[in-house]
Design an enzyme around this catalytic site. Structure first.
Site, PDB file in Angstrom:
ATOM      1  CG  ASP A  44      10.875  -5.675   0.665  1.00 16.18           C
ATOM      2  OD1 ASP A  44      11.385  -6.507   1.432  1.00 16.18           O
ATOM      3  OD2 ASP A  44       9.710  -5.758   0.257  1.00 16.18           O
ATOM      4  CE  LYS A  80       2.140  -2.075  -6.722  1.00 16.17           C
ATOM      5  NZ  LYS A  80       3.532  -1.922  -6.251  1.00 16.17           N
ATOM      6  CB  VAL A 104       0.327 -10.839 -12.676  1.00 11.74           C
ATOM      7  CG1 VAL A 104       1.783 -11.204 -12.444  1.00 11.74           C
ATOM      8  CG2 VAL A 104       0.041 -10.737 -14.161  1.00 11.74           C
ATOM      9  N   GLY A 105      -0.561 -11.217  -9.682  1.00 14.24           N
ATOM     10  CA  GLY A 105      -0.158 -11.395  -8.291  1.00 14.24           C
ATOM     11  C   GLY A 105      -0.738 -10.321  -7.403  1.00 14.24           C
ATOM     12  N   GLY A 159       0.203  -8.003  -4.163  1.00 17.63           N
ATOM     13  CA  GLY A 159       1.244  -7.530  -3.273  1.00 17.63           C
ATOM     14  C   GLY A 159       0.645  -6.949  -2.012  1.00 17.63           C
ATOM     15  CB  ALA A 160       2.258  -5.556   0.997  1.00 18.89           C
ATOM     16  CG  PHE A 161       1.715  -1.595  -0.021  1.00 17.28           C
ATOM     17  CD1 PHE A 161       1.158  -1.399   1.233  1.00 17.28           C
ATOM     18  CD2 PHE A 161       3.049  -1.939  -0.103  1.00 17.28           C
ATOM     19  CE1 PHE A 161       1.912  -1.532   2.376  1.00 17.28           C
ATOM     20  CE2 PHE A 161       3.816  -2.070   1.038  1.00 17.28           C
ATOM     21  CZ  PHE A 161       3.249  -1.871   2.287  1.00 17.28           C
TER      22      PHE A 161
END
Length: 360
Positions: A141, A49, A26-27, A29-31
């Site tokens: 954020d 995740k 899906v994507g 992220g930074a972490f």
């Protein structure tokens, strides 16, 4: 004993229990890396995740612990909710949450939003923020990619607890910068829930305009763009600046008058402009609150004081100043996960041997 299945996603090993199938990226992220999957137990689609190297440093371990604590604590219709969590044999941590089809960033880049959708999305953002802020939590954020939306236009805020004040020179935070409150850029000191209101105001403006309101190339340019629209910061804001370099920069900018937002957003409803004016205020103490925004005339079609709940308990931040070794964060994390699964560990040793159970 739970059975684990391995899959390679973007060169990353996903090691999940057989409860989940049909992994699709899906994507990134930074972490962490996020995949969609089918939950065989509930027949629902979920998001999984994977937290990258959660125990590699004390900072990463603490960040993961914070996100876990927040996901467990925050329970609200407009906040992403945790449906499962497990630790794989490789000691990676996986958070499982509900899956929403898209996010606000994707929506904004695909087509202009109609007025009723802008109104409904902003209402849900402020409803979520009212709850989050009442729990003593600041998102820090908030940006369109952190706001998830499904096909029914239900909206949920995600990625809590990960964002911290970043080094101004740090790369990879360009999109974040667009939505960052001026007090973070100016002082880098203590800030509060008002930073989320500013970010929500930037998102609101982007929904109205179809493009970011303050697309700064860097922090200096970012602040300069803000003053072009909102004018020079008032003295009581300038007086909070502790850094001499920052103070010198702010004072070097030409004096500017605040521009009426109605001149920039010519097609927007006057009540939308009024609410936006109250959100984009330099002085955080004069910024409208989430509760006040919900009662604003612009959100009247959706406002229901009996259905805009606050948190029953404040979030316990007592761990946040702790400077602990990785092993201690790991034990605390195992304890939280066991608590989530309603398991009592008799000892620390037993906690560390519970990984197979946690995955079931």
């Amino acid at each position: 004993m739970a059975e684990f299945v391995r899959a390679q996603i973007f060169g990353t090993t996903f090691e999940i229990t057989s409860r989940y199938s049909d992994l699709q990226p899906v994507g990134m992220g930074a972490f962490g890396l996020v995949c969609s999957a089918k939950d065989q137990l509930t027949s629902q689609n979920v998001a999984i995740k994977k937290i990258m190297k959660p125990f590699s440093t004390p900072v990463l371990a603490k960040r993961t612990y914070r996100e876990l604590k927040l996901l467990k604590h925050l329970k609200h219709e407009n906040v992403i909710s945790l449906s499962d969590i497990f630790i794989s044999p490789l000691e990676d941590i996986y958070f499982v949450t509900e899956l929403l089809g898209t996010d606000l960033h994707r929506l904004l880049t695909s087509r202009p939003l109609e007025k009723q959708f802008i109104q409904y999305f902003l209402y849900q953002i402020m409803r979520g923020l009212k709850y989050v802020h009442s729990a003593g939590v600041v998102h820090r954020d908030l940006k369109p990619s952190n706001i998830l939306v499904n096909e029914n236009c239900d909206l949920k805020i995600c990625d809590f607890g990960l964002a911290r004040i970043q080094d101004p020179q740090m790369t990879g935070y360009v999109s974040t910068r667009y939505y960052r409150a001026p007090e973070i850029m100016l002082t880098w000191q203590k800030y509060d829930v008002e930073v989320d209101i500013w970010s929500a105001g930037c998102i609101f403006a982007e929904m109205l305009e179809g493009k970011p309101l303050f697309p700064g190339k860097d922090h200096v340019n970012q602040f300069s763009i803000i003053t072009e629209l909102l004018g020079t910061p008032p003295d009581d804001v300038i007086n909070t600046i502790a850094s001499e370099n920052t103070l010198r920069f702010v004072k070097s900018l030409p004096m500017r008058e605040r521009q009426p937002l109605k001149n920039k957003f010519k097609n927007a409803d006057p009540t939308a402009i009024d609410l936006l004016e109250r959100m984009l205020v330099f002085d955080p103490k004069k910024r409208i609150t989430a509760t006040e925004a919900l009662a604003h005339e612009y959100l009247a079609p959706y406002h229901d004081p009996t259905d805009e709940p606050t948190a029953e308990l404040k979030f316990d931040w007592s761990f946040n100043d702790a400077d602990l070794p990785v092993d201690t964060w790991k034990i605390m994390m195992y304890s939280e996960i066991l608590d989530y699964h309603n398991v009592e560990a008799a000892s620390v040793g037993e906690m560390e041997n519970q990984q197979q159970y946690l995955a079931q």
